[in-house]
Write an enzyme that holds these catalytic residues in place. Structure first.
Site, PDB file in Angstrom:
ATOM      1  N   SER A  54       0.839  -1.196   0.000  1.00  8.48           N
ATOM      2  CA  SER A  54       0.000   0.000   0.000  1.00  8.48           C
ATOM      3  C   SER A  54       0.880   1.254   0.000  1.00  8.48           C
ATOM      4  O   SER A  54       0.380   2.363  -0.210  1.00  8.48           O
ATOM      5  CB  SER A  54      -0.954   0.007   1.203  1.00  8.48           C
ATOM      6  OG  SER A  54      -0.242  -0.261   2.397  1.00  8.48           O
ATOM      7  N   ASP A  92       5.720  -6.909   2.310  1.00  7.02           N
ATOM      8  CA  ASP A  92       4.941  -7.430   1.180  1.00  7.02           C
ATOM      9  C   ASP A  92       5.855  -7.699  -0.010  1.00  7.02           C
ATOM     10  O   ASP A  92       6.653  -6.833  -0.398  1.00  7.02           O
ATOM     11  CB  ASP A  92       3.921  -6.361   0.730  1.00  7.02           C
ATOM     12  CG  ASP A  92       2.537  -6.610   1.297  1.00  7.02           C
ATOM     13  OD1 ASP A  92       2.233  -7.747   1.708  1.00  7.02           O
ATOM     14  OD2 ASP A  92       1.750  -5.638   1.314  1.00  7.02           O
ATOM     15  N   LYS A 122       4.994 -11.285   3.096  1.00 12.68           N
ATOM     16  CA  LYS A 122       3.566 -11.558   2.849  1.00 12.68           C
ATOM     17  C   LYS A 122       3.342 -11.660   1.343  1.00 12.68           C
ATOM     18  O   LYS A 122       3.860 -10.847   0.572  1.00 12.68           O
ATOM     19  CB  LYS A 122       2.688 -10.464   3.464  1.00 12.68           C
ATOM     20  CG  LYS A 122       1.184 -10.682   3.180  1.00 12.68           C
ATOM     21  CD  LYS A 122       0.290  -9.869   4.096  1.00 12.68           C
ATOM     22  CE  LYS A 122       0.134  -8.411   3.712  1.00 12.68           C
ATOM     23  NZ  LYS A 122      -0.429  -8.163   2.370  1.00 12.68           N
ATOM     24  N   GLU A 124       0.184 -12.529  -1.688  1.00 16.64           N
ATOM     25  CA  GLU A 124      -1.261 -12.625  -1.937  1.00 16.64           C
ATOM     26  C   GLU A 124      -1.562 -13.868  -2.773  1.00 16.64           C
ATOM     27  O   GLU A 124      -0.942 -14.066  -3.828  1.00 16.64           O
ATOM     28  CB  GLU A 124      -1.750 -11.374  -2.684  1.00 16.64           C
ATOM     29  CG  GLU A 124      -1.646 -10.111  -1.846  1.00 16.64           C
ATOM     30  CD  GLU A 124      -2.171  -8.868  -2.570  1.00 16.64           C
ATOM     31  OE1 GLU A 124      -2.753  -8.993  -3.669  1.00 16.64           O
ATOM     32  OE2 GLU A 124      -1.986  -7.767  -2.015  1.00 16.64           O
ATOM     33  N   GLU A 191      -8.823 -10.045   3.873  1.00 20.77           N
ATOM     34  CA  GLU A 191      -9.233  -8.666   3.585  1.00 20.77           C
ATOM     35  C   GLU A 191     -10.639  -8.623   2.995  1.00 20.77           C
ATOM     36  O   GLU A 191     -10.946  -9.327   2.017  1.00 20.77           O
ATOM     37  CB  GLU A 191      -8.221  -8.020   2.607  1.00 20.77           C
ATOM     38  CG  GLU A 191      -8.570  -6.577   2.284  1.00 20.77           C
ATOM     39  CD  GLU A 191      -7.428  -5.784   1.644  1.00 20.77           C
ATOM     40  OE1 GLU A 191      -6.294  -6.299   1.576  1.00 20.77           O
ATOM     41  OE2 GLU A 191      -7.703  -4.637   1.227  1.00 20.77           O
TER      42      GLU A 191
HETATM   43  O1  KIV Z   1      -0.410  -3.432   1.681  1.00 21.34           O
HETATM   44  C1  KIV Z   1      -1.131  -3.375   2.688  1.00 21.34           C
HETATM   45  O2  KIV Z   1      -1.236  -2.360   3.373  1.00 21.34           O
HETATM   46  C2  KIV Z   1      -1.862  -4.577   3.056  1.00 21.34           C
HETATM   47  C3  KIV Z   1      -2.868  -4.474   4.169  1.00 21.34           C
HETATM   48  C4  KIV Z   1      -4.069  -3.783   3.693  1.00 21.34           C
HETATM   49  C5  KIV Z   1      -3.179  -5.795   4.768  1.00 21.34           C
HETATM   50  O3  KIV Z   1      -1.687  -5.606   2.469  1.00 21.34           O
END
Ligand code: KIV
Length: 273
Positions: A54, A92, A122, A124, A191
């Site tokens: 994000s 991420d 993380k 997806e 989410e």
């Molecule tokens: O990138 C992010 O902020 C996220 C959250 C919304 C879980 O993946």
């Protein structure tokens, strides 16, 4: 207000998160992208800091998370890790760095871990990315899964609406959650899915389930820091609780500064050498 116990300054580990779920202790998670904010978030007692992709929206002003690059995520990850003493730091993997083959995925994962010194990554997706998940886990890198609304797939969905309202998609989320758990992920983000479905997933897996727009009957919650602090504007989904109005506070402070400069009130005789 539930306050973090300042005595408990032990570093949060993936194992501690699983223990927290077993004890029924809720897990707090927030995003951070830079040194200063991450230091504040860590000292305030958040359990997990997510260097979310994000950052693409919040830090760079992109409409989606897709444009952010591996090197940009590494830059944000390094800045955050430098500030954090207690929280578990999860970075991420950005779009395009793990979907095109498990060898490339593990090379990119190792690069993030080597340079940022983060604790975990993380990714997806469920069954579609399971080979990449297995390879990264085999390299000794802990993985947090992410199911439900997956912003990296926004072009496939076409909207940011609630996911899994129909039975087929709900079943797929349950199956994917169990698969990620079996494969060895230490936790899972869900989410924007119905609260009842999220509750069922949290009951059916032994790893912690962290929700965002997934109701209260999961093992923890995550929000985007700039949203919950009220810094961002024009984004008001039902799940977002704003804990401050920093946009107004910052705007007022900057306006005050401009006015003081224009009127030659700043600097005064004590603010100079
Ligand atoms: O990138 C992010 O902020 C996220 C959250 C919304 C879980 O993946």
């Amino acid at each position: 207000m539930s306050v973090h116990n300042p005595e408990d300054s032990r570093k949060v580990t993936t194992h501690r998160l699983v223990e927290m779920k077993r004890r029924g202790e809720k897990i707090s998670m927030l995003t951070s992208y830079d040194y200063t904010m991450a230091g504040i978030v860590d000292q305030a007692g958040v359990d997990v800091i997510l260097v979310g992709d994000s950052a693409s929206n919040v830090m760079a002003g992109n409409i989606t998370t897709l444009p952010i690059t591996l090197d940009q995520m590494i830059y944000h990850g390094k800045s955050v890790v430098r500030a954090v003493k207690r929280a578990l730091v999860v970075v991420d993997m950005p779009f395009g760095t793990y979907q095109s083959g498990d060898i490339e995925a593990v090379q990119n994962a190792i690069k993030i871990m080597k340079i940022t010194h983060a604790d975990a990554l993380k990714l997806e997706g469920g069954v579609e990315i399971i080979d990449a998940v297995k390879k990264i886990l085999a390299a000794g890198i802990p993985i947090m899964g992410h199911l439900g609304l997956m912003p990296q797939s926004i072009n496939k969905y076409g909207t940011y609406n609630v996911r899994a309202k129909d039975e087929d998609e709900a079943e797929k989320i349950i199956e994917d959650a169990k698969l990620l758990e079996r494969t060895g992920c230490f936790a899972l983000v869900l989410e924007k899915i119905p609260a009842k479905l999220a509750e069922r997933v949290a009951q059916e897996v032994s790893i912690p389930v962290i929700g965002i727009g997934a109701g209260g009957n999961v093992d923890g919650q995550v929000l985007v820091l700039h949203d919950m602090l009220g810094m961002t504007q024009g984004f008001s989904p039902r799940f977002l609780r704003r804990y401050a109005d920093l946009n107004a506070v910052m705007t007022e402070a900057v306006q005050h500064y401009v006015s003081d400069v224009k009127s030659a009130d700043f600097p005064n005789s004590e603010e100079q050498y």
